[in-house]
Each structure stands twice: as C-alpha cells, then as structure tokens.
Design a protein around this motif. Structure first.
Motif, PDB file in Angstrom:
ATOM      1  N   VAL A   3      20.924  56.091  39.620  1.00 58.84           N
ATOM      2  CA  VAL A   3      19.846  55.118  39.768  1.00 58.84           C
ATOM      3  C   VAL A   3      19.268  55.249  41.163  1.00 58.84           C
ATOM      4  CG1 VAL A   3      19.272  52.677  39.777  1.00 58.84           C
ATOM      5  CG2 VAL A   3      20.913  53.551  38.115  1.00 58.84           C
ATOM      6  N   ASP A   4      17.959  55.505  41.274  1.00 56.14           N
ATOM      7  CA  ASP A   4      17.287  55.613  42.560  1.00 56.14           C
ATOM      8  C   ASP A   4      16.754  54.250  42.979  1.00 56.14           C
ATOM      9  OD1 ASP A   4      17.654  58.402  42.753  1.00 56.14           O
ATOM     10  OD2 ASP A   4      15.931  58.740  41.424  1.00 56.14           O
ATOM     11  N   LEU A   5      16.899  53.934  44.274  1.00 55.39           N
ATOM     12  CA  LEU A   5      16.456  52.653  44.799  1.00 55.39           C
ATOM     13  C   LEU A   5      15.529  52.857  45.975  1.00 55.39           C
ATOM     14  CD1 LEU A   5      19.839  50.680  44.812  1.00 55.39           C
ATOM     15  CD2 LEU A   5      18.080  50.651  43.056  1.00 55.39           C
ATOM     16  N   THR A   6      14.527  51.973  46.122  1.00 57.85           N
ATOM     17  CA  THR A   6      13.645  52.009  47.283  1.00 57.85           C
ATOM     18  C   THR A   6      14.361  51.390  48.473  1.00 57.85           C
ATOM     19  OG1 THR A   6      12.701  49.839  46.846  1.00 57.85           O
ATOM     20  CG2 THR A   6      11.676  51.712  45.713  1.00 57.85           C
ATOM     21  N   ALA A   7      13.769  51.534  49.671  1.00 55.18           N
ATOM     22  CA  ALA A   7      14.370  50.960  50.874  1.00 55.18           C
ATOM     23  C   ALA A   7      14.536  49.450  50.741  1.00 55.18           C
ATOM     24  CB  ALA A   7      13.528  51.309  52.091  1.00 55.18           C
ATOM     25  N   THR A   8      13.530  48.810  50.146  1.00 58.71           N
ATOM     26  CA  THR A   8      13.620  47.354  49.951  1.00 58.71           C
ATOM     27  C   THR A   8      14.735  47.020  48.982  1.00 58.71           C
ATOM     28  OG1 THR A   8      11.236  47.130  50.335  1.00 58.71           O
ATOM     29  CG2 THR A   8      12.355  45.292  49.235  1.00 58.71           C
ATOM     30  N   ASP A   9      14.830  47.812  47.927  1.00 60.26           N
ATOM     31  CA  ASP A   9      15.883  47.588  46.948  1.00 60.26           C
ATOM     32  C   ASP A   9      17.271  47.783  47.552  1.00 60.26           C
ATOM     33  OD1 ASP A   9      14.053  47.058  44.955  1.00 60.26           O
ATOM     34  OD2 ASP A   9      14.039  49.108  44.193  1.00 60.26           O
ATOM     35  N   LEU A  10      17.383  48.731  48.497  1.00 50.49           N
ATOM     36  CA  LEU A  10      18.680  49.008  49.106  1.00 50.49           C
ATOM     37  C   LEU A  10      19.243  47.780  49.809  1.00 50.49           C
ATOM     38  CD1 LEU A  10      18.231  52.605  50.565  1.00 50.49           C
ATOM     39  CD2 LEU A  10      19.891  51.879  48.849  1.00 50.49           C
ATOM     40  N   GLN A  11      18.378  47.046  50.492  1.00 52.76           N
ATOM     41  CA  GLN A  11      18.839  45.844  51.183  1.00 52.76           C
ATOM     42  C   GLN A  11      19.341  44.816  50.182  1.00 52.76           C
ATOM     43  OE1 GLN A  11      15.945  44.104  53.787  1.00 52.76           O
ATOM     44  NE2 GLN A  11      17.362  42.578  54.606  1.00 52.76           N
ATOM     45  N   ALA A  12      18.585  44.628  49.100  1.00 51.81           N
ATOM     46  CA  ALA A  12      19.005  43.686  48.062  1.00 51.81           C
ATOM     47  C   ALA A  12      20.281  44.178  47.378  1.00 51.81           C
ATOM     48  CB  ALA A  12      17.883  43.508  47.042  1.00 51.81           C
ATOM     49  N   PHE A  13      20.363  45.487  47.182  1.00 52.25           N
ATOM     50  CA  PHE A  13      21.545  46.086  46.556  1.00 52.25           C
ATOM     51  C   PHE A  13      22.796  45.792  47.378  1.00 52.25           C
ATOM     52  CE2 PHE A  13      24.353  49.868  46.385  1.00 52.25           C
ATOM     53  CZ  PHE A  13      24.676  49.870  45.034  1.00 52.25           C
ATOM     54  N   ALA A  14      22.698  45.979  48.699  1.00 53.25           N
ATOM     55  CA  ALA A  14      23.842  45.733  49.579  1.00 53.25           C
ATOM     56  C   ALA A  14      24.208  44.250  49.599  1.00 53.25           C
ATOM     57  CB  ALA A  14      23.526  46.221  50.989  1.00 53.25           C
ATOM     58  N   GLN A  15      23.192  43.376  49.585  1.00 50.26           N
ATOM     59  CA  GLN A  15      23.470  41.936  49.612  1.00 50.26           C
ATOM     60  C   GLN A  15      24.123  41.487  48.314  1.00 50.26           C
ATOM     61  OE1 GLN A  15      23.236  39.812  52.156  1.00 50.26           O
ATOM     62  NE2 GLN A  15      24.084  38.208  50.818  1.00 50.26           N
ATOM     63  N   GLU A  16      23.649  42.000  47.193  1.00 48.62           N
ATOM     64  CA  GLU A  16      24.235  41.627  45.907  1.00 48.62           C
ATOM     65  C   GLU A  16      25.674  42.126  45.808  1.00 48.62           C
ATOM     66  OE1 GLU A  16      21.593  43.191  42.988  1.00 48.62           O
ATOM     67  OE2 GLU A  16      19.996  41.744  43.447  1.00 48.62           O
ATOM     68  N   TRP A  17      25.918  43.329  46.352  1.00 47.18           N
ATOM     69  CA  TRP A  17      27.297  43.824  46.367  1.00 47.18           C
ATOM     70  C   TRP A  17      28.180  42.932  47.217  1.00 47.18           C
ATOM     71  CZ3 TRP A  17      30.617  45.193  50.269  1.00 47.18           C
ATOM     72  CH2 TRP A  17      31.830  45.764  49.872  1.00 47.18           C
ATOM     73  N   LEU A  18      27.693  42.491  48.365  1.00 44.19           N
ATOM     74  CA  LEU A  18      28.486  41.639  49.251  1.00 44.19           C
ATOM     75  C   LEU A  18      28.826  40.323  48.556  1.00 44.19           C
ATOM     76  CD1 LEU A  18      29.769  41.246  52.012  1.00 44.19           C
ATOM     77  CD2 LEU A  18      27.569  40.361  52.833  1.00 44.19           C
ATOM     78  N   GLU A  19      27.879  39.763  47.823  1.00 39.31           N
ATOM     79  CA  GLU A  19      28.144  38.530  47.086  1.00 39.31           C
ATOM     80  C   GLU A  19      29.210  38.764  46.015  1.00 39.31           C
ATOM     81  OE1 GLU A  19      24.348  37.268  45.664  1.00 39.31           O
ATOM     82  OE2 GLU A  19      23.583  36.806  47.677  1.00 39.31           O
ATOM     83  N   TRP A  20      29.118  39.911  45.335  1.00 39.93           N
ATOM     84  CA  TRP A  20      30.146  40.247  44.340  1.00 39.93           C
ATOM     85  C   TRP A  20      31.512  40.365  45.005  1.00 39.93           C
ATOM     86  CZ3 TRP A  20      33.152  44.707  44.545  1.00 39.93           C
ATOM     87  CH2 TRP A  20      34.023  44.894  43.476  1.00 39.93           C
ATOM     88  N   TYR A  21      31.569  41.080  46.117  1.00 36.59           N
ATOM     89  CA  TYR A  21      32.828  41.297  46.831  1.00 36.59           C
ATOM     90  C   TYR A  21      33.438  39.973  47.274  1.00 36.59           C
ATOM     91  CZ  TYR A  21      36.010  42.639  50.594  1.00 36.59           C
ATOM     92  OH  TYR A  21      37.114  42.760  51.402  1.00 36.59           O
ATOM     93  N   ARG A  22      32.626  39.109  47.840  1.00 34.53           N
ATOM     94  CA  ARG A  22      33.137  37.807  48.290  1.00 34.53           C
ATOM     95  C   ARG A  22      33.664  36.993  47.121  1.00 34.53           C
ATOM     96  NH1 ARG A  22      28.147  36.506  52.482  1.00 34.53           N
ATOM     97  NH2 ARG A  22      29.039  37.578  54.313  1.00 34.53           N
ATOM     98  N   GLY A  23      32.971  37.071  45.973  1.00 38.05           N
ATOM     99  CA  GLY A  23      33.449  36.361  44.788  1.00 38.05           C
ATOM    100  C   GLY A  23      34.794  36.870  44.323  1.00 38.05           C
ATOM    101  N   GLN A  24      34.984  38.199  44.347  1.00 40.11           N
ATOM    102  CA  GLN A  24      36.279  38.778  43.983  1.00 40.11           C
ATOM    103  C   GLN A  24      37.383  38.245  44.883  1.00 40.11           C
ATOM    104  OE1 GLN A  24      35.403  40.435  40.769  1.00 40.11           O
ATOM    105  NE2 GLN A  24      37.127  41.568  41.591  1.00 40.11           N
ATOM    106  N   GLU A  25      37.124  38.229  46.182  1.00 39.92           N
ATOM    107  CA  GLU A  25      38.120  37.790  47.148  1.00 39.92           C
ATOM    108  C   GLU A  25      38.441  36.302  46.992  1.00 39.92           C
ATOM    109  OE1 GLU A  25      39.201  40.377  50.162  1.00 39.92           O
ATOM    110  OE2 GLU A  25      39.173  40.858  48.022  1.00 39.92           O
TER     111      GLU A  25
END
Length: 274
Positions: A3-25
């Motif tokens: 899946v290719d992401l734009t620069a703007t999408d990359l920031q959202a991608f990283a933030q959504e991953w961080l939210e997922w990670y925090r939820g796991q923890e």
C-alpha cells in the motif's frame, strides 16, 4: 501488493499506529489484564485450594464449583455469593470473572480443561511493566491480500503455549498476499466481531527480534470481492509472550512464513527483549 501512502497519509498512518500500540499496552497492563495473573490452576474432581484465590475449587459433570469458607465471598455477575457456588459448564474459550476484593478470579475453559486464573493488580509482573519494544511503523509492511473462504470451515488443531494442550479452531478460509515480492498465504481463524479474521503466524524474525512462539494479526472483514488489508505493523504479542500463565494457541504449520517481517511488537523485556 503493498500500500502506497502520501506524505500526509504517512503522518496519519504513524499516529493511528501509535493509538493502536497504546491500546494494546493499556489492555495488557490493565488492573486485571494478563500481566496481573498470579496463577494458572487446573481443576479436576478433587477440591483444591490455591494461595491466590478463596475457597476450594473443583470441576465435574455439572461444571466448575467452589466451596467458600465462612467469611469468604465472591461477587459473580454483580451478586455476592457465599458457601458453595456452581459456575456451571463453561464453553470452550469461554469464562466467568468472579470479583474477590480488588482481585478478579477468572474461571474459564481452555483446550478442554477447566481452569482458575486469579488476577491481582499488585502482581509483580504488572507493577514492574515498562512497555513492549516494537518496530517503528513502516508502510512497507502493509499488504493487500485476497481472502478465499473454504466450502465449509475446516477444524484446525494447533498446539498451545502450555505443553500437552491443544486448541481447535474452525478456520473459515485463507488469505493470499505478496510481501517483498514473495507470494505468501495464511490460514485464518475467526476474529473479533462479525466477519473479522485473526491470523497467527511466525516468520524469520521469530526467536530473533520477535517472540518465538507466535504473533497475531487482526484483520477487518473482507470486502465483497475478498480484499483484505494486512498491516503487519500491528502484529501483536499474545499473553504467552509475557507470562507462562497463559494458554495461547500456536500457529498452524502452514502459517510459518519464510520471510523476515520486521514490523510490529518485538520480544518483551520480560523475556529478555530490548
């Protein structure tokens, strides 16, 4: 395909991953999460007492039961119980939580066996928890795949983190995808919510940078044409990665991937991870 992401999408991608990670923890380290488990007690027809739970426990044809001493009390379904209490016959992978002071006594059935698994907020594993190491999120590890349902779900027997224990899942289908030019496939198990899927897998990082026995990846329901997205950045440790008091399933043999997926959660510090 990846899946290719734009620069703007990359920031959202990283933030959504961080939210997922925090939820796991947060779920893992919750007051009565898996890090709070203090014992894994296997029941039979002989009443047994355990140091981290009240009463004497056993199981028979009528299911799990406990005999509480005078002055002991559990709260089950919001109601206090005293004396002898029967939890009834529990379904496989089902269970009941009984409250005892600030602890929760998990009464469950795993691999055809009834167990009692107390959870105490002051368990040393929980109070010392400092977080799970993980790879930085990278869209390289996001792939689109194609889900193919089996004609009928296939009963699939897998091993468990506990030696001698087996789990049986009705696998509804498989997911074919490509990663780094490698055609790969995973047998899928039922996941959370209607239509959701779960894949258990190992890869070439297992036992090196990621937990040796298994990791899990949850998938959203496939689209009408069978498309699914596999975001291996969200490859999660199961509880057995942290504690020997878990009964986690192992992946089926066909889910041992021959590639190194350098994404998702790594070996916990509790198991010597960095």
């Amino acid at each position: 395909m990846t899946v290719d992401l734009t620069a703007t999408d990359l920031q959202a991608f990283a933030q959504e991953w961080l939210e997922w990670y925090r939820g796991q923890e947060e779920r893992l380290a919750a007051p009565h999460g898996f890090l709070a488990i203090t014992g894994l007690h296997w029941l039979d027809d002989r009443p047994q007492r355990f140091p981290d739970a009240p009463g004497a426990w056993w199981t028979d044809a009528e299911g799990v039961a406990v005999a509480l001493d005078d002055g002991e009390e559990l709260v089950v379904g919001g109601k206090p119980v005293r004396g002898e209490h029967r939890f009834g016959v529990l379904p496989e992978r089902g269970g009941v939580d009984a409250v005892w002071g600030d602890a929760v006594i998990e009464v469950a059935r795993r691999g055809g066996h009834d167990i009692v698994r107390p959870r105490h907020p002051d368990a040393p594993l929980r109070t010392a928890f400092a977080g799970t190491p993980a790879y930085a999120p990278d869209p390289r590890w996001v792939a689109r795949g194609r889900y193919t349902a089996f004609e009928t779900p296939r009963p699939t027997t897998v091993g468990a983190a506990v030696e001698g224990l087996e789990h049986v899942y009705d696998a509804p289908g498989r997911v074919d995808f490509e990663l780094d030019g490698h055609p790969l496939a995973l047998t899928a198990f039922p996941g959370r919510g209607p239509g959701g899927l779960l894949v258990l897998f190992t890869d070439a990082t297992s036992g090196v940078t990621t937990y040796a026995a298994n990791r899990a990846l949850s998938l959203a329901p496939p689209t009408a044409d069978g498309t699914v997205v596999l975001d291996f950045n969200r490859a999660a440790n199961l509880p057995c990665a942290y504690t020997d008091l878990a009964t986690c399933p192992l992946p089926p043999a066909e889910n041992r991937l021959p590639v190194a997926i350098e994404a998702g959660q790594k070996i916990p510090r509790e198991r010597g991870g960095i």
